[in-house]
Design an enzyme around this catalytic site. Sequence first.
Site, short mmCIF file in Angstrom:
data_model
loop_
_atom_site.label_atom_id
_atom_site.label_comp_id
_atom_site.label_asym_id
_atom_site.label_seq_id
_atom_site.Cartn_x
_atom_site.Cartn_y
_atom_site.Cartn_z
N CYS A 113 26.66 9.26 30.87
CA CYS A 113 25.59 9.37 30.17
C CYS A 113 26.30 8.72 29.11
CB CYS A 113 26.25 10.63 29.29
SG CYS A 113 25.51 11.43 28.41
N GLU A 117 28.33 15.73 37.41
CA GLU A 117 29.46 16.16 37.52
C GLU A 117 29.80 18.19 37.28
OE1 GLU A 117 28.61 14.39 35.11
OE2 GLU A 117 29.24 15.02 33.40
N HIS A 120 23.97 14.11 34.41
CA HIS A 120 25.61 14.75 34.11
C HIS A 120 25.68 15.19 35.97
CE1 HIS A 120 27.57 14.16 30.36
NE2 HIS A 120 26.22 13.96 29.98
#
Lengths: 758, 238
Positions: free
Chosen positions: B87, B206, B204
């Site tokens: 990002c 994560e 994302h």
Amino acid sequence: MTHIDPALLERHGLSPDEYERIVAALGRAPSITELGIFSVMWSEHCSYKSSRIHLRKLPTTGPRVLQGPGENAGAVDIGDGLAAVFKIESHNHPSFIEPYQGAATGVGGIIRDIFTMGARPIALMNSLRFGAMDGPEGARTRRTVEGVVAGIAGYGNSIGIPTIGGEIAFEPAYAGNPLVNVLCLGIAPADGLVKGQASGVGNPVYYVGSKTGRDGIHGATMASAEFDENSAEKRPAVQVGDPFMEKLLLEACLELMRTDALVGVQDMGAAGLTCSTCEMGARGGSGIEIDVMHVPQRESGMTPYEIMLSESQERMLLAVKKGREAEVERIFDKWDLHAARVGEVTGDNYMRVRDHGIVVAEIPNSALVDEAPVYNRPTARPAYIDEVRALDLSRLTPPSPSDALLALLASPTIASKRWVYRQYDHMVRTNTIVLAGMGAGAVRVKETKRALALSVDGNGRYCYLDPRRGAMLALAEAARNVACAGALPVGATNCLNFGNPERPEIMWQFVEVVEGLAEACRALDIPITGGNVSLYNETDGAAIYPTPVVGVVGVIEDARHVLSRVFRAGGDDIVLLGTGFGELGGSEYLKVVHDLVRGEPPALDLGRERALIALLGRAASGSLLCSAHDASDGGLAVTLAECAFETGGIGLDVDLPPDRDLRASREAGPVSRGFSPAIATLFGESASRVVVSVRPQDRATLLQMAADAGVPAAVIGRTGGPRLTVRVGGDVVVDAAVGQMEQVWATAIERYFARHAA
Amino acid sequence: MIKFSIVVFPGSNCDHDAYHAAKHVLGQEAEFVWHKETSLHGADVVVLPGGFSHGDYLRTGAIARFSPVMSAVAEFARAGGPVLGICNGFQILCEAGLLPGAMLRNRDLKFHCEHVSIRVEQTDTPFTSRASRGQVLRIPIAHGEGNYYAEPDVLASLESSGRVVFRYCDARGQVTEAANPNGSLHGIAGICNERRNVVGLMPHPERACERPLGSADGLVLFESVVSSLASHGALRTA
């Protein structure tokens, strides 16, 4: 010296009576700076002068309460040595004037309240009210909605705290006064809560954050004798938020709090430097002396009056231990923040302000804080109440249940809020275990097994029809919602939004609401640990609906047991917990379909509610439930539809027993008797009802558990199939493809914007 | 143990999330590296996390590229060390010239936070070696400026050299305009550098490492880098 005359007092919002009190407290006439300080500290916003005597009625203590009202935020013990720190606050007026910045700075303000307590903020929620999305006010409403949502998103997303949900309702009563209430939740060590206090004579006082400008100096005090016309023009009307600055402040303050160099900290919110200086001194039983020449200033030539009254955002006042200055300054330096030493703690319980050494204000803290006026304003039951409570359903022609359901699903209050929450980063920090729009908000607490559930609720329409009952219903609904997530409700915060308290009718609404809330909190064992009162929400003499918004925090002992509103699989049994009484008074159905805001809001039996909430917690922790969704706006039909929406097309087939018309035996008389029983059953909004789904093998256990708890439970059907099939007393009243219904619900809000674009 | 160094810029806000995924979900070593530092603390993998570095003022990632740590990141990348920009981290890599192109505001000018599907286009990067070509991952996005843009010649070279690593797609893996959440050219969600050791993507991963969060599909990026380092040997810089 400025001459203090009645006109000047009026511009400061002070009555002649209040001025006499100031003179008595000081033993002399105030300086202009002192007058400004009194005017903001004694304003309704800071002093709660109209509401304070009533707020005392709220229960604020309990075995889990670590911090009740009076600090920057409340806190409850959630186990594992941790505290949930939370509060809700309004930013209504600024959000109407400048929706983006008004809402953004509202988010910024409540986040500061949480991290000043030593808590890492982990979730945001909001409760919004707007006017109608169409009609004569529609264009303005849509602009306001776009601005407010973008402002909330802009601040929350940037600072990196997830906005995990909330609620929004649209009513013409809010067209001239939208409500923007924001709740923030944080986690702190239970034994490490930081207070907003200053103590220890000689300890330095620091100012950190944005520079002070002329923004946000209170409207009432904008034009004083010391201002010339040009300076007035330079003053922006609304504060501008800087989430990046606040992110730095947040990280730096949390880093500082891990040392023991800090004595206390408070953010400069309403009434800016004035409020933080005197409140920190008062709480610590000491005084604070500052010199405004050390205050970082954005503009030149600011007077002490302006510096003390500025409401520039993202500023904090800290008292730290003497001898630890270098350590403190090093931490702020790391984050590229300048910590300015502006004064020190004194032992004389005075707030003393100097300008280049010369004393410009010298006021005993007690005068500002304790001796602030307290009013027991007159109340009068408004005449409208009897008129609007009368509801004659026999004159209405109901549409088909299917058409009514479609109309409700397209109502912006009920429709999916995806258009809104998609703009909020609701996942950052990787704790969000119930995604936005899927039920109560829920965030896991990393490094523990637990999770916290959050819900904000309030129904202004109910409160307009019956403020006392409406307030009780708001608390019950918020508590029920967190119970639906599988949580035990442990604490609440409230935001009380009303019109002008100087009108006895408004004051009556306020007192009814507070007393209703207090009764419900006591019955459900949920203490109020803090909150906010927003009065004067009026335009051209038209007040908003009385709107208490209640935020409830609940603890889920095992995060794996968290529940959302949606069915998990086909072939599960659908069980209705609670009983419907066909109560259409104040319902979304009456408003959307018949354009009526009338009748009595649903009755609430707090004993039943309590039993239901306890049952939900027990059933969830025993892994008995697959989903749980409470019946509220739009009644059972909307609830059932929402259980099927966003499941990838898991439908349902249910047969509802017709609602019993128990109103016949009530004093209020029959409400829905003689009216379509199917409509009353589908769209009545009786309280204390929840739709759950269970695996067939768990059904008997659940029913037994419900019987033991004294909660009525009926197996009404089964999940599965591609259709929404609803029968009432055996007759099919709604039968449509889930996807078709879902499409209407999912796209209603964006259609309002699309229709009027181009 | 593989060591993840997670660079923290002022305004980074997914730093803790990357740390949590590396350390607590994968059980690897993880360490924050403040942007004013000049060393990466012996990193095996460098992560530039998401957020709003420097408030995204001026332009996303535009100020962060000047942070002292970025010289060390560039050095690490030049030496072949695996770098993942997520990002805002992707935006910073573009601004720093470690990846080509730029991110414009989303097509509808609104911030989008939602789960999307992305298709794995290439498996010869350290972050996709454990994925299969054409595999569809369900991963959240959260950005207002993720609309990937590059000049036509750059785009053509990205495509011809197989450097488009992820593309937005529908649940069945079809790349369509409807499945493109932000207007990115060629549906690009993530790319790599010529040497293929620097990967940037807008979604994302994560946030998608544990089932309770809605998806664990992002785990494959982290598992890939752990296993590729284990098989090729970690590149330890100073």
